[in-house]
Design a protein around this motif. Structure first.
Motif, PDB file in Angstrom:
ATOM      1  N   ARG A  28     -34.381  46.861  35.719  1.00 49.70           N
ATOM      2  CA  ARG A  28     -35.238  46.210  36.704  1.00 49.70           C
ATOM      3  C   ARG A  28     -35.644  44.824  36.233  1.00 49.70           C
ATOM      4  N   GLU A  36     -40.353  39.819  39.567  1.00 53.76           N
ATOM      5  CA  GLU A  36     -40.291  39.977  41.013  1.00 53.76           C
ATOM      6  C   GLU A  36     -41.123  38.908  41.686  1.00 53.76           C
ATOM      7  N   SER A  84     -45.543  41.437  49.549  1.00 53.03           N
ATOM      8  CA  SER A  84     -44.743  41.674  50.730  1.00 53.03           C
ATOM      9  C   SER A  84     -44.969  40.638  51.813  1.00 53.03           C
ATOM     10  N   GLU A  88     -40.918  48.229  54.930  1.00 52.44           N
ATOM     11  CA  GLU A  88     -40.768  47.624  53.622  1.00 52.44           C
ATOM     12  C   GLU A  88     -41.163  48.598  52.534  1.00 52.44           C
ATOM     13  N   ASP A 107     -40.960  49.340  48.063  1.00 48.01           N
ATOM     14  CA  ASP A 107     -40.588  48.892  46.740  1.00 48.01           C
ATOM     15  C   ASP A 107     -39.190  49.436  46.468  1.00 48.01           C
ATOM     16  N   HIS A 108     -38.287  48.561  46.031  1.00 42.36           N
ATOM     17  CA  HIS A 108     -36.884  48.959  45.935  1.00 42.36           C
ATOM     18  C   HIS A 108     -36.601  49.897  44.765  1.00 42.36           C
ATOM     19  N   TYR A 109     -37.550  50.044  43.841  1.00 41.48           N
ATOM     20  CA  TYR A 109     -37.399  50.981  42.733  1.00 41.48           C
ATOM     21  C   TYR A 109     -38.303  52.204  42.873  1.00 41.48           C
ATOM     22  N   LYS A 110     -39.545  51.976  43.276  1.00 47.13           N
ATOM     23  CA  LYS A 110     -40.485  53.094  43.406  1.00 47.13           C
ATOM     24  C   LYS A 110     -40.285  53.866  44.705  1.00 47.13           C
ATOM     25  N   THR A 154     -38.231  41.627  51.406  1.00 49.27           N
ATOM     26  CA  THR A 154     -39.228  41.685  50.335  1.00 49.27           C
ATOM     27  C   THR A 154     -39.618  43.132  50.058  1.00 49.27           C
ATOM     28  N   PRO A 155     -40.130  43.423  48.859  1.00 52.27           N
ATOM     29  CA  PRO A 155     -40.313  42.534  47.719  1.00 52.27           C
ATOM     30  C   PRO A 155     -38.973  42.163  47.085  1.00 52.27           C
ATOM     31  N   GLN A 191     -36.562  42.038  44.532  1.00 48.14           N
ATOM     32  CA  GLN A 191     -36.322  42.773  43.292  1.00 48.14           C
ATOM     33  C   GLN A 191     -34.816  43.029  43.179  1.00 48.14           C
TER      34      GLN A 191
END
Length: 490
Positions: free
Chosen positions: A6, A10, A14, A174, A176-179, A233-234, A236
């Protein structure tokens, strides 16, 4: 998940995806009008359909439009297929996805304004007949991998209840692309079950799509709707993708470019899976963004950026959330080996055209649909013929409206102080010169068209949700906190 997976730089909070109306998108893909007779139509195999949607991709931010952002897999599809130079969508996420699913402008059912916030109780009306339902009725296997954003408050709105045999991804907007969270709440599902998984969402989508194709029986037609969350967004991305762009100095632009390259790699993986399964030659691939790239800080969060905003919609004006060309004319292509003539298909198309076009290709009956706004554009899509579409409704809502007839475009700002703009898109596609004063008769005619549409539109559901959120919040509630209650940045 480790730091090596990761990027810790970042680019901030948003974007506020919440105003604006919508207007549509003149899509591609479609019927059997290229086949001369019923006998030939019956003999032609029904295609597998891979429908790929990017999220907030700038018009200029693909290699086949000359960008420095690397998209070799999309470029190959563009070079061997058709690039769609006048493909329109709605100016925001939810309205475009609704238009795709229904073949109808969102003003017909109240989704013309904003997006569906995480605190909202409404969704795409359940009496609308959707594209996956039509395809499933004629034997297609249907799957959505990626973002839904057409209703989440109750299961009646969810993909599995709306015609998809399989669903994997987020319900809201939208995340979080990891969480895989929105406002601290996990928004990640497999079918109707919430799941907790690790990984970068773009890569998870590509892997799951390739897996699904690898296990699919090619004798059964497949409709796979692959709806990426990139480059929304976000901002990452895995560090390896960020490292591909050492010459981009702006941190937001660099992360944005990395997200697009990550998406492009996954598209390549999915196309390779089709080839390995022996399905590629009979697969129609359509790709486009859900709206233009972000060009306003109101959609990225206060204080998020101090330099240039990352997306480019050049040569078109403005971007996401607006009814100018930069918000609604998007990067798009279609590819079907031997069926789509390579080159530029520059006829006007809108995302609402996808429903009748794809349904006809599949041999699906649309008698259960309400009156469609979309038209079958297969002849224009497949061989660069003149499009049957002459006009576009960009959007109509209480605060604004825009329509196109031929090359004339009217943009009517209804809020005080009201303003009317007229553009000749043939001479001025970048909308630099307002010629309303020189053509009062054309202005009057197009304004009358907007008023006629306004008389028939459903009340925007977003306004009711926003008002409810505002009235239910304590007086001390900061304005920004209303996003979590019913107005948010998806």
């Amino acid at each position: 998940m480790t730091d090596t997976h990761r990027n810790e730089t970042e680019a901030g909070p948003s974007r506020r995806d919440v105003l604006a109306g919508t207007a549509g998108f003149m899509a591609a893909v479609a019927g059997l009008s290229a086949l001369a007779s019923p006998a030939r139509a019956q003999a032609a195999p029904r295609p597998h359909i891979l429908y790929i949607l990017a999220d907030d991709l700038g018009f200029a931010d693909v290699g086949f439009h000359g960008s420095d952002i690397k998209t070799p897999n999309l470029d190959k599809l563009a070079a061997t297929g058709a690039t769609l130079g006048q493909f329109y969508t709605q100016p925001m996420c939810t309205p475009t996805r609704a238009a795709l699913m229904t073949g109808r402008y969102p003003l017909r059912y109240g989704l013309q304004t904003g997006v569906i916030p995480s605190g909202a109780s409404y969704g795409l009306a359940t009496d609308e007949f959707l594209l996956p339902q039509a395809l499933k009725s004629v034997g297609y296997s249907t799957a959505l991998i990626g973002k839904w954003h057409l209703g989440h408050a109750k299961q009646d709105f969810w993909p599995r209840q709306r015609g998809f045999d399989y669903f994997y991804g987020p319900l809201v907007g939208e995340i979080d692309h990891y969480k895989h969270e929105a406002h601290g709440v996990v928004d990640w599902y497999r079918d109707n079950k919430q799941v907790v998984e690790e990984g970068y969402d773009t890569e998870l989508f590509g892997t799951d799509a390739a897996r699904l194709i690898g296990a699919h029986d090619p004798k059964t037609p497949l409709f796979l709707y692959l709806a990426f969350t990139a480059p929304h967004t976000p901002f990452q991305a895995p560090q390896a993708y960020v490292d591909r762009y050492p010459n981009i100095t702006d941190p937001a632009r660099r992360l944005y470019a990395a997200m697009i390259s990550a998406m492009d790699d996954q598209i390549g993986k999915v196309v390779a899976a089709l080839e390995q399964r022996g399905m590629r030659e009979n697969t129609l691939i359509v790709f486009h963004s859900d709206n233009g790239g972000t060009r306003s800080k109101m959609f990225v969060g206060e204080g998020a950026f101090h330099g240039e905003l990352p997306a480019s919609n050049a040569p078109y004006r403005d971007g996401k959330g607006t009814l100018y060309e930069g918000g609604t004319r998007v990067a798009a292509l279609a590819n079907w080996p031997g069926r789509i003539t390579p080159g530029a298909a520059d006829g006007v198309m809108h995302v609402v055209d996808m429903m009748p076009t794809l349904a006809r290709l599949a041999g699906a009956n649309l008698d259960r649909s309400k009156p469609l706004d979309g038209v079958d554009v297969w002849s224009a899509l497949s061989s660069a013929r003149t499009s049957p579409r002459d006009g576009v409704v960009y959007n109509v809502e209480p605060t604004q409206g825009a329509v196109r007839e031929g090359n004339w475009k009217l943009y009517w700002h209804a809020l005080l102080p009201p303003k009317v703009e007229l553009y000749d898109l043939a001479k001025d596609p970048s909308e630099t010169t307002d010629v309303a004063a020189q053509h009062p008769e054309k202005v009057a005619a197009l304004q009358a068209h907007v008023v006629d549409l306004a008389r028939t539109m459903a009340p925007p559901l977003f306004y009711a949700a926003a008002l409810k959120a505002a009235l239910s919040a304590p007086l001390s509630t900061p304005t920004g906190a209303l996003y979590g209650l019913g107005m948010e940045d998806d």
